[in-house]
Scaffold this active site. Sequence first.
Site, PDB file in Angstrom:
ATOM      1  CG  ASP A  44      61.157  10.145  43.256  1.00 10.34           C
ATOM      2  OD1 ASP A  44      60.471  11.109  42.856  1.00 10.34           O
ATOM      3  OD2 ASP A  44      60.720   8.985  43.360  1.00 10.34           O
TER       4      ASP A  44
HETATM    5  P1  NAP Z   1      62.400   8.401  39.344  1.00 11.01           P
HETATM    6  O1  NAP Z   1      62.132   9.296  40.479  1.00 11.01           O
HETATM    7  O2  NAP Z   1      61.551   7.196  39.190  1.00 11.01           O
HETATM    8  O3  NAP Z   1      62.273   9.285  38.011  1.00 11.01           O
HETATM    9  C1  NAP Z   1      62.647   8.787  36.772  1.00 11.01           C
HETATM   10  C2  NAP Z   1      62.298   9.824  35.723  1.00 11.01           C
HETATM   11  O4  NAP Z   1      62.779   9.330  34.491  1.00 11.01           O
HETATM   12  C3  NAP Z   1      60.813  10.015  35.555  1.00 11.01           C
HETATM   13  O5  NAP Z   1      60.381  11.214  36.154  1.00 11.01           O
HETATM   14  C4  NAP Z   1      60.596  10.002  34.036  1.00 11.01           C
HETATM   15  O6  NAP Z   1      60.002  11.227  33.629  1.00 11.01           O
HETATM   16  C5  NAP Z   1      62.023   9.913  33.479  1.00 11.01           C
HETATM   17  N1  NAP Z   1      62.078   9.047  32.300  1.00 11.01           N
HETATM   18  C6  NAP Z   1      61.500   7.845  32.105  1.00 11.01           C
HETATM   19  N2  NAP Z   1      61.776   7.387  30.882  1.00 11.01           N
HETATM   20  C7  NAP Z   1      62.570   8.320  30.293  1.00 11.01           C
HETATM   21  C8  NAP Z   1      63.187   8.418  29.021  1.00 11.01           C
HETATM   22  N3  NAP Z   1      63.065   7.480  28.067  1.00 11.01           N
HETATM   23  N4  NAP Z   1      63.921   9.518  28.750  1.00 11.01           N
HETATM   24  C9  NAP Z   1      64.055  10.490  29.676  1.00 11.01           C
HETATM   25  N5  NAP Z   1      63.489  10.455  30.893  1.00 11.01           N
HETATM   26  C10 NAP Z   1      62.763   9.376  31.192  1.00 11.01           C
HETATM   27  O7  NAP Z   1      63.904   7.900  39.291  1.00 11.01           O
HETATM   28  P2  NAP Z   1      65.154   8.239  40.214  1.00 11.01           P
HETATM   29  O8  NAP Z   1      65.342   9.709  40.358  1.00 11.01           O
HETATM   30  O9  NAP Z   1      66.255   7.397  39.664  1.00 11.01           O
HETATM   31  O10 NAP Z   1      64.729   7.709  41.649  1.00 11.01           O
HETATM   32  C11 NAP Z   1      64.551   6.334  41.895  1.00 11.01           C
HETATM   33  C12 NAP Z   1      63.279   6.109  42.659  1.00 11.01           C
HETATM   34  O11 NAP Z   1      63.002   4.702  42.679  1.00 11.01           O
HETATM   35  C13 NAP Z   1      63.370   6.579  44.107  1.00 11.01           C
HETATM   36  O12 NAP Z   1      62.148   7.104  44.543  1.00 11.01           O
HETATM   37  C14 NAP Z   1      63.690   5.282  44.841  1.00 11.01           C
HETATM   38  O13 NAP Z   1      63.284   5.331  46.190  1.00 11.01           O
HETATM   39  C15 NAP Z   1      62.879   4.280  44.034  1.00 11.01           C
HETATM   40  N6  NAP Z   1      63.367   2.880  44.156  1.00 11.01           N
HETATM   41  C16 NAP Z   1      64.668   2.600  43.947  1.00 11.01           C
HETATM   42  C17 NAP Z   1      65.142   1.303  44.104  1.00 11.01           C
HETATM   43  C18 NAP Z   1      66.598   0.973  43.905  1.00 11.01           C
HETATM   44  O14 NAP Z   1      67.042  -0.046  44.414  1.00 11.01           O
HETATM   45  N7  NAP Z   1      67.352   1.772  43.188  1.00 11.01           N
HETATM   46  C19 NAP Z   1      64.249   0.281  44.426  1.00 11.01           C
HETATM   47  C20 NAP Z   1      62.905   0.597  44.593  1.00 11.01           C
HETATM   48  C21 NAP Z   1      62.476   1.915  44.444  1.00 11.01           C
HETATM   49  P3  NAP Z   1      59.142  11.281  32.280  1.00 11.01           P
HETATM   50  O15 NAP Z   1      58.097  10.241  32.395  1.00 11.01           O
HETATM   51  O16 NAP Z   1      58.616  12.670  32.237  1.00 11.01           O
HETATM   52  O17 NAP Z   1      60.098  11.021  31.159  1.00 11.01           O
END
Ligand code: NAP
Length: 471
Positions: free
Chosen positions: A397
């Site tokens: 994201d």
């Molecule tokens: P993300 O959008 O959740 O994407 C994480 C990606 O990691 C997934 O597409 C997944 O794809 C990949 N993944 C998972 N396990 C893996 C592995 N073992 N090896 C390689 N890839 C792996 O994460 P992000 O880009 O860090 O964004 C964070 C999201 O969480 C945002 O939408 C944010 O708003 C939300 N959020 C954040 C917080 C905070 O405080 N940081 C709190 C609540 C919500 P695959 O499944 O294809 O591997």
Amino acid sequence: MTEQLINLGYLVASILFILCLRGLSSPEQGKRGIFLGEVGMLIAVVATLFKMEIVRYDFIIAGLLIGATIGIAISARLPMTKMPERIAFSHAFGGLATSLVGVAEYMKLHEGLANGIVPSRLTIGALGFEVLLGSLTFTGSIMAFGKLQGLITGAPVTWKGQNVMNISAFFGAIAVLVYQVVFPDTAPAWMFYAMCATGFMLGILAVLPIGGADMPVVISLLNSYAGLAACATGFALKSNILIISGALDGSSGLLLSILMSRAMNRSFANVLFGAFGTADSTGVSPTGKAAVGKSYNEATLEDASAVLQASQSVIVIPGYGMAVSQAQHAVRDLAAALEKRGCEVKYAIHPVAGRMPGHMNVLLAEANVSYDVLYDLDMINDDFARADAVLVVGANDVVNPAAKTDKSSPIYGMPVFNVEASRSVIVLKRSMNTGFSGVENELFFHPNTMMVLGDAKKTLIGLFNAMKDGH
Ligand code: NAP
């Protein structure tokens, strides 16, 4: 004299708590901040032990021993990635403790009432507030723990009229509290206990419709409730240190929740009542599957290694996948190998990458990556256009260009990295599935993006070995 020393101790502790919060605002100062907070808490506890009201120490010592044993066991066993679960668990204890103290105080007041001593309205109001928020924090935190741990479904559990029901129950409890404040001499005791029971019930009901990935925001909000409950306890027990530390906890928790929601470009109400993660709220399937049929460049380890070896500047973007795969040490090793070859490596840290505030900072610090090479979004976004390669490690994201271009996207408006501006993008993830928001990522289909599919840690080790072997 003793009372004056106790108050001096409380003053020093309060100053240390404020310095602790200040320290926590930057990763460099974080450790020092925590240390100051610990010293402050020690001073506050020791000062309280000298209070005249304490008549026996055996129960206190037993409580300290049991609490310390549980605390040490939890800290020693839980990995960094389970930090949100740990925090949820300790908040549950904090909420339960304030609630029990409130009930005990109320029982004392009620006994006094039988002897004609009418409690003050302020005391009844503070106790009611304490018990309502304390019990809500207890069950809410247990629910958050259950969702994060997978003991309860992480998907939002919703039904028609749910928000109306929850809000009515909350205001019903407030109405009961107002009655007790207005009529402290005649309000029946069952009202107090009914309000307490409503708090326990509300903690469960309010967290049910919130998706598992939003739990960090919920935990931070419950932290703020626990702080407010402690503050109310301070008014009921006439304890300045509880009032000050509760207010600090309450306000910092609330600010953190608001900042987290803002960084995701979602309103606070959307997090709490929007049931994010269901088909209704995002317009996409909650299964997280990306659209099939589009073509993308699937690259081998050798292809990706060749691009990295030819680069003079590389920006690494860690995301939630790095945490899942525990790839932080492998990232550091690959970065060190690149640096040895004269390549400049920077890390781009998004404020909501991962699942909790500072998630990436904590993991990279664990792998001894220097703070000097970590850059916030604002500091690095212009550098992408000059970077030879970007290595996206399990982020999705936070690198989705739809946040800038697609007004219909649920993440539209969330600040994201300008990754597509760089010459080459290498994405490490296991599949073409979507991330937290359930939104497809156009970046993965760009002509200058290489997808290296597989577990991030294994891929990084493969890249490191390929580089060592000169492939
Ligand atoms: P993300 O959008 O959740 O994407 C994480 C990606 O990691 C997934 O597409 C997944 O794809 C990949 N993944 C998972 N396990 C893996 C592995 N073992 N090896 C390689 N890839 C792996 O994460 P992000 O880009 O860090 O964004 C964070 C999201 O969480 C945002 O939408 C944010 O708003 C939300 N959020 C954040 C917080 C905070 O405080 N940081 C709190 C609540 C919500 P695959 O499944 O294809 O591997």
